[in-house]
Write an enzyme that holds these catalytic residues in place. Structure first.
Site, PDB file in Angstrom:
ATOM      1  N   ALA A 130      39.658  -0.903  14.819  1.00  0.00           N
ATOM      2  CA  ALA A 130      39.346  -2.021  15.703  1.00  0.00           C
ATOM      3  C   ALA A 130      39.858  -1.771  17.114  1.00  0.00           C
ATOM      4  CB  ALA A 130      39.947  -3.311  15.139  1.00  0.00           C
ATOM      5  N   CYS A 171       0.848  -1.191   0.000  1.00  0.00           N
ATOM      6  CA  CYS A 171       0.000   0.000   0.000  1.00  0.00           C
ATOM      7  C   CYS A 171       0.880   1.236   0.000  1.00  0.00           C
ATOM      8  CB  CYS A 171      -0.880   0.058   1.256  1.00  0.00           C
ATOM      9  SG  CYS A 171      -2.013  -1.308   1.468  1.00  0.00           S
ATOM     10  N   GLY A 223      45.710  -3.601   7.613  1.00  0.00           N
ATOM     11  CA  GLY A 223      46.392  -2.328   7.411  1.00  0.00           C
ATOM     12  C   GLY A 223      46.218  -1.371   8.573  1.00  0.00           C
ATOM     13  N   LEU A 224      46.766  -0.167   8.406  1.00  0.00           N
ATOM     14  CA  LEU A 224      46.722   0.850   9.459  1.00  0.00           C
ATOM     15  C   LEU A 224      45.301   1.203   9.870  1.00  0.00           C
ATOM     16  CD1 LEU A 224      49.348   3.569   8.395  1.00  0.00           C
ATOM     17  CD2 LEU A 224      49.403   2.183  10.478  1.00  0.00           C
TER      18      LEU A 224
END
EC number: 6.3.4.20
Length: 460
Positions: free
Chosen positions: A255, A2, A248-249
């Protein structure tokens, strides 16, 4: 299913122009519903006026003219596409949305899969087999008009929904509640009315009109003083984060930052036949061990099939002009749709295994060359997320270093104790960083700007 439409009228003296705009919206909304349409108008005194009909509004436009007057305050409307599970051969007005209760008027886009259970649980009776019809009697019986209480009721619904609700007792406001079904809002200052509908295209808005997409999994209350209250339907707190990590950097700092902020993180690494595959894999394993976090690895031939990139083994030479500055300034090593694919896989894993969010090392520096490193890519993917995951399984999308350039990432990494010495940045897969590709150039300069010695070795 709808299209739902609503209008909150601020300047009733413009009712004729508002009516014309409403009709145009309903005609465009046939895109989402052609089986029936209905409009219910709440007047200042709480009385209602309504029009309901089978078929399209575009072929019965005359029925809609004159439905508004100078006392009209709230409009609730619907264009219905009748789902297979709710087909009614002999339809009456009772089968056509919006549905009206003693107090509340409701238009609904979506499917309520547990309508029979709700009818029994709340001990209510509906006048049609249409699932949406169970909502007004429940609201009449159990809702006091406060959005916090509405949230408790909506949490009992199994299925999909975008509701626009009018209140006869308080015709100075309108409510919008949705999980993943879309609703857009447009404030027309000239007309003095706030319009709501399922797709922004139906507004036919100009570049200067104020159009807003309301957040999925939210309840919004808007009144005629132009005050907005909003609450979230899901109370989920972000705790577990799946971090796309290359070794990588950028992703390592991202993280580590999340880990230091108290999140439970898991690294997600892709092996996709790229030149530095072995070195990156070795790096990310050491990083996961150093941070004492789990690591998920995915091996894929997808990019080998896609090809057309020099970043893959056998794909051609990496650009190393001007000691790597050329590679830092332009996306010579572009991999078609790589980050979109990585994000999509991460999102699927997050939903399946109970992660609250996904993240990566996307950053401002590489956004200068790579479209899928732009902050806007992450923002748009985050907006897509509720429509790519199952009901009530919203996964957030985070970018811990999204607003940082390379030297700021290095500085942050040092401050939080990220294992920069374990990272691999080079596009090549040699024993040492080549020192001449774009990532090597950016890395060397980032450490130099910070007055730091880079802990990795270079060939040159």
């Amino acid at each position: 299913m709808c299209s739902v439409t609503g209008v909150l009228i601020i300047k009733p003296e413009n009712y004729e122009k508002i009516e014309k705009k409403l009709i145009q919206i309903l005609k465009r909304a046939e895109d989402r519903g052609r089986d029936s349409f209905g409009v219910i108008v709440i007047e200042k005194d709480g009385s209602v006026r309504k029009v309901k009909a089978l078929g399209r509004p575009s072929t019965q436009e005359e029925k809609l003219y004159g439905i508004l007057d100078e006392n009209s305050k709230v409009i609730i409307a619907n264009n219905r596409a009748e789902p297979t599970t709710e087909y009614v051969r002999q339809k009456t007005e009772e089968d056509i949305q919006p549905f009206e209760g003693e107090r509340y008027i409701v238009t609904h886009n979506g499917i309520i899969a547990n309508d029979l259970e709700l009818e029994k649980k709340y001990n209510v009776i509906r006048r049609t087999k249409i699932d949406s019809a169970v909502v007004p009697p429940i609201l009449d019986k159990y809702w006091n008009g406060e959005i916090e209480q509405l949230k408790k009721i909506l949490n009992d619904i199994k299925g999909s929904f975008a509701f626009i609700i009018g209140d006869k007792k308080r015709p100075n406001r309108i409510y919008i509640a949705q999980n993943f079904k879309p609703v857009y809002m447009m404030y027309d200052r000239e007309l003095g009315a706030i319009f709501f509908t399922s797709l922004d295209d139906y507004f036919d808005a100009s570049a200067f009109d104020s159009v807003t997409k309301l957040d999925p999994y939210s309840i919004v209350e808007v009144n005629d003083n132009l005050e907005i209250r909003k609450i979230q339907l899901l109370d989920k707190k972000i705790k577990k984060v799946l971090v796309i990590a290359s070794g990588g950097l950028d992703s390592t700092v991202a993280a580590t930052y999340l880990l230091r902020q108290g999140y439970e993180i898991t690294l997600l690494h892709f092996n996709y036949h790229h030149k530095a595959e072995e070195r990156e894999r070795e790096a990310v394993k050491k990083i996961a061990e150093y941070l004492q976090v789990p690591l998920i690895e995915i091996d894929t031939d997808l990019f080998k099939i896609i090809g057309h990139t020099t970043l893959l083994k056998g794909g051609g030479e990496i650009v190393k002009d001007r000691l790597g500055e050329e590679g830092a300034e332009f996306a010579h090593e572009w991999v078609p749709a790589r980050n979109l694919i990585f994000y999509s896989v991460a999102l699927a894993l997050a939903e399946a295994y109970g992660y609250d969010a996904i993240a990566s090392g996307i950053n401002l520096e590489e956004a200068g060359a790579y479209p899928d490193n732009e902050m806007e890519f992450v923002r748009l993917f985050a907006k897509l997320s509720p429509y790519a995951t199952g009901p009530n399984k919203k996964v957030e999308v985070m970018m811990p270093v999204g607003n940082l350039v390379k030297h700021e990432i290095v500085k942050l990494g040092v401050e939080i104790g990220a294992p920069l010495h374990l990272t691999w940045s080079c596009y090549e897969g040699g024993q040492k960083h080549c020192g001449k590709c774009g990532p090597c150039y950016m890395r060397k300069m980032a450490f130099r700007i910070n007055g730091l010695n880079d802990p990795v070795e270079y060939e040159n």
